[in-house]
Design an enzyme around this catalytic site. Structure first.
Site, short mmCIF file in Angstrom:
data_model
loop_
_atom_site.label_atom_id
_atom_site.label_comp_id
_atom_site.label_asym_id
_atom_site.label_seq_id
_atom_site.Cartn_x
_atom_site.Cartn_y
_atom_site.Cartn_z
N LYS A 28 -43.41 -17.30 53.40
CA LYS A 28 -43.51 -16.57 54.67
C LYS A 28 -42.27 -16.73 55.55
CE LYS A 28 -46.04 -20.22 57.06
NZ LYS A 28 -45.05 -20.55 58.07
N THR A 29 -41.68 -17.94 55.59
CA THR A 29 -40.49 -18.13 56.44
C THR A 29 -39.36 -17.24 55.96
OG1 THR A 29 -41.20 -20.41 56.71
CG2 THR A 29 -38.98 -19.88 57.45
N ASP A 214 -44.49 -16.78 64.07
CA ASP A 214 -44.86 -17.56 62.88
C ASP A 214 -46.09 -18.42 63.20
OD1 ASP A 214 -44.71 -18.62 60.36
OD2 ASP A 214 -43.12 -20.05 60.83
N GLU A 215 -46.84 -18.81 62.16
CA GLU A 215 -48.02 -19.70 62.32
C GLU A 215 -48.96 -19.15 63.40
OE1 GLU A 215 -48.43 -21.85 60.18
OE2 GLU A 215 -46.59 -22.88 59.63
N GLN A 245 -55.31 -22.00 57.07
CA GLN A 245 -54.55 -23.20 57.43
C GLN A 245 -54.60 -23.48 58.93
OE1 GLN A 245 -50.91 -24.20 55.07
NE2 GLN A 245 -51.01 -22.06 54.48
N ARG A 603 -50.67 -28.70 48.94
CA ARG A 603 -49.37 -29.38 49.04
C ARG A 603 -48.85 -29.72 47.66
NH1 ARG A 603 -48.20 -27.06 52.77
NH2 ARG A 603 -50.20 -26.11 52.46
#
Length: 673
Positions: A28-29, A214-215, A245, A603
């Protein structure tokens, strides 16, 4: 970065509001950075009219660096990549006149706020730390919900809310008089400003013609409102988020803001990033099936083109000590067999308290580690106090350690006395401890101050002497009793429970010290000086922040692990009451705990090991535990429960031994090179 079809669509869609639902590890980044580049290079946007907003300075810094690398400095001049709070600060600075603030306003951090609230409520709350913390949280929540004191008081339904609302009004008035803002004001004030002043709103809409967030699942009410006011009806906006998340509800985050977006922008374009570039297919399958137990407005299923991968292991242990032994032993063996690095491993847990035994076991086995997302054992004030006592016993000329303990617990040796002692010691070029025994000091210091100081330093000499000649461990334990350290902890801690936890840490430190003094089958007994050197070195290594890329096992809470990835992950404490946490079970908020477990599972890149203990000590009592419900929500065919598995055949045992011998040979050859 080569884009997959969905990522490409997310980058190139600019004609309206866009929600990119980005699963864990889906790049995504990279999409946000590529979209900024696309807007500048292909859509005639100037960098100064674009703002990208995220939640941490580190994320903002990395994003800005990536875009600058892609486009060069000239094209990115004026680009805003910042946290929400930095953007808010920028708006406040530029609109001071409208706001009625003087230039050069002061920013209050949490400690400043608490100190002011303490002063303002001295009569009513009588410095009760728990009530002050509650008040601070309530004010923060009100501000995040865009409520000023008048609105709170107007809608107060009970005496408690009314009282706290009045405290809020007092605080608000004082902050205005001080020309000061707190952290929450940096979102509240710009949002209300843009809402109430059309000309200011228009000015900022002209400045920020395209916004990327973002987020997005971590936004609270005021942050969501700020974004809406800046982007307006035309909705030149891309938000990237993952409702699975969202793990910060305790900070006011509202994952339903993702859903609200569709209501506020009917033409919202939804693009799902479901290809994961991080984890094996099996890990993703387990994560997908686990999170499917939560209700979803937008469904998504992650997939991976990486190998299906090995089964996820589940280790059963007797208790928390055995759990840590198993994890550390398993890690040592795994690293040897796979010739991997320590930094390839992460041990994740739900609560900071779970790290204490891990630190001890890793230290005992001389395994380097780094702790994130919590206070490291050696950073705790009580451990620093006791370590300072030990350092002075071993080296009385350690001025730093001496200053830390001279008035802890209180000995009526205040700043004035210590300033005189320090001046004399500097003049004589000796340590403060040595200065306390000199006759010349009496010219600088007399009476009660001198008597108290000399009584303390004489006691230190006696204690050091006894520790050297007698049973060192026993002398150290009686030293803590003699200074009434436990009573002092109860006097200086916010609650009895906090004092109990702090004393438990001191006991834990002494069990390490005793173990090192006495030695065991693997290690020779050490002197007190050797113990202190070993522990001080451990502390210094921990504080050396340049070690971000050093070869260390990573220890962290699940909250701190978000956004990171590791080849091998241990997720410990998979029990009801720990994960999901008992508070969440009681408050019927298991969904957020499931999202936390999902964050933990995703993770892992290659291998994931879960552990649980059959019994665990909590608040001093041993209790039987139940395996976490999350373990049963995952596909059982993909889990390898250690206590359910068939015994290895002779061939399998020989094959494992062969790998071990080969690695040992390689290691020995490397040593001869």
């Amino acid at each position: 970065m080569k884009l997959n079809p969905r990522q490409d669509e997310a980058v190139k869609y600019v004609s309206g509001p866009c929600l990119v639902l980005a699963g864990a590890g889906s790049g995504k980044t990279g999409v946000i950075c590529q979209k900024i580049a696309y807007l500048i290079q292909k859509c005639d946007y100037s960098a100064r009219n674009i703002a990208a907003v995220t939640f941490t300075n580190k994320a903002a810094r990395e994003m800005k660096e990536r875009v600058t690398k892609m486009l060069g400095r000239d094209l990115t001049r004026g680009l805003t990549v910042s946290t929400f709070h930095s953007l808010g600060l920028d708006i406040v600075r530029r609109e001071l006149k409208t706001l009625g603030y003087k230039p050069g306003f002061t920013l209050f951090d949490d400690q400043d706020t608490l100190a002011l609230l303490k002063e303002l409520t001295a009569d009513e709350l009588d410095n009760d730390k728990e009530l002050l913390n509650k008040l601070q949280t309530m004010i923060s929540n009100w501000k995040n919900d865009l409520l000023l004191p008048d609105a709170v008081l107007k809608h107060a339904v009970d005496a408690d809310t009314r009282l706290y609302g009045e405290f809020y009004a007092r605080y608000h008035k004082h902050m205005k008089a001080y020309n000061a803002l707190d952290f929450d004001d940096l979102i509240l004030i710009p949002t209300l400003l843009l809402r109430n002043y059309p000309e200011v709103r228009e000015r900022w809409r002209k400045k920020i013609r395209y916004m990327l967030v973002d987020e997005y699942q971590d936004t609270n009410t005021s942050q969501y409102e700020l974004v809406k006011l800046i982007t307006g009806e035309r909705g030149r906006l891309t938000v990237v988020g993952d409702d699975d998340q969202s793990i910060y509800s305790w900070r006011g985050a509202k994952p339903q803001n993702l859903v609200l977006l569709g209501e506020d922008y009917p033409s919202l374009k939804l693009i799902k990033l479901e290809q994961n570039y991080r984890s094996s297919g099996r890990i993703l399958k387990c994560a997908n099936i686990l999170i499917a137990n939560n209700p979803h407005v937008y469904d998504k299923a992650l997939f991976s083109e990486l190998d299906y991968g090995v089964e996820l292991r589940v280790l059963q242990t007797k208790n928390e000590e055995h759990e840590v032994e198993r994890v550390v032993g398993d890690l040592i063996g795994h690293r040897f067999m796979n010739r991997s690095h320590y930094k390839d491993y992460a041990i994740l847990y739900r609560g900071n308290h779970q790290s204490r035994l891990l630190e001890k076991a890793l230290m005992t086995n001389r395994i380097p580690y780094k702790i994130s997302g919590g206070t490291s054992f050696f950073s705790r004030s009580e451990i620093k106090d006791v370590m300072a006592y030990l350092r002075v016993l071993v080296n009385p000329d350690d001025d730093n350690a001496f200053l830390r303990i001279v008035n802890v617990p209180k000995r009526e040796l205040g700043p004035a006395t210590l300033e005189k002692l320090g001046s004399y010691a500097n003049m004589r070029q000796i340590s403060m401890f040595a200065a306390s025994f000199e006759y010349g000091l009496e010219e600088y210091l007399t009476g009660r101050g001198l008597a108290k100081l000399q009584a303390f330093t004489r006691w230190l000499v006696e204690t050091a002497d006894n520790a050297e000649r007698g049973d060192t461990a026993a002398v150290l334990r009686s030293m803590i009793r003699e200074i009434n350290y436990e009573d002092w902890l109860y006097d200086s801690s916010p609650s009895a429970k906090a004092a109990e936890m702090r004393m438990k840490n001191v006991t834990e430190l002494f069990s390490w010290v005793t173990q090192m003094l006495e030695g065991d089958e693997d290690d020779e007994p050490m002197t007190l000086a050797q113990v202190v050197t070993r522990l001080t070195l451990r502390d210094m290594m921990e504080r050396n922040e340049e070690e971000e890329f050093a070869d260390q096992v990573q220890l962290m809470t699940l909250h701190a692990s978000k956004g990171l990835e590791f080849p091998y992950v241990y997720l410990i404490g998979m029990e009801e009451g720990l994960l999901p946490h008992q508070t969440s079970i009681d408050e019927n908020n298991v969904e957020e705990e499931r999202r936390l477990a999902y964050v933990g599972v995703t993770r892992a890149q290659r291998e994931l090991t879960f552990t649980y203990a059959r019994e665990r000590r909590q608040f001093g009592e041993l209790s039987r535990t139940e395996v976490s419900r999350f373990m049963y929500e995952m596909p059982q065919d993909d889990l390898n429960w250690e206590n359910h598995q068939p015994k290895k055949t002779q061939e399998e045992k020989q094959a494992t031994a062969k790998v071990g011998v080969a690695n040992l040979r390689a290691l020995l050859n490397k040593g001869q090179d």
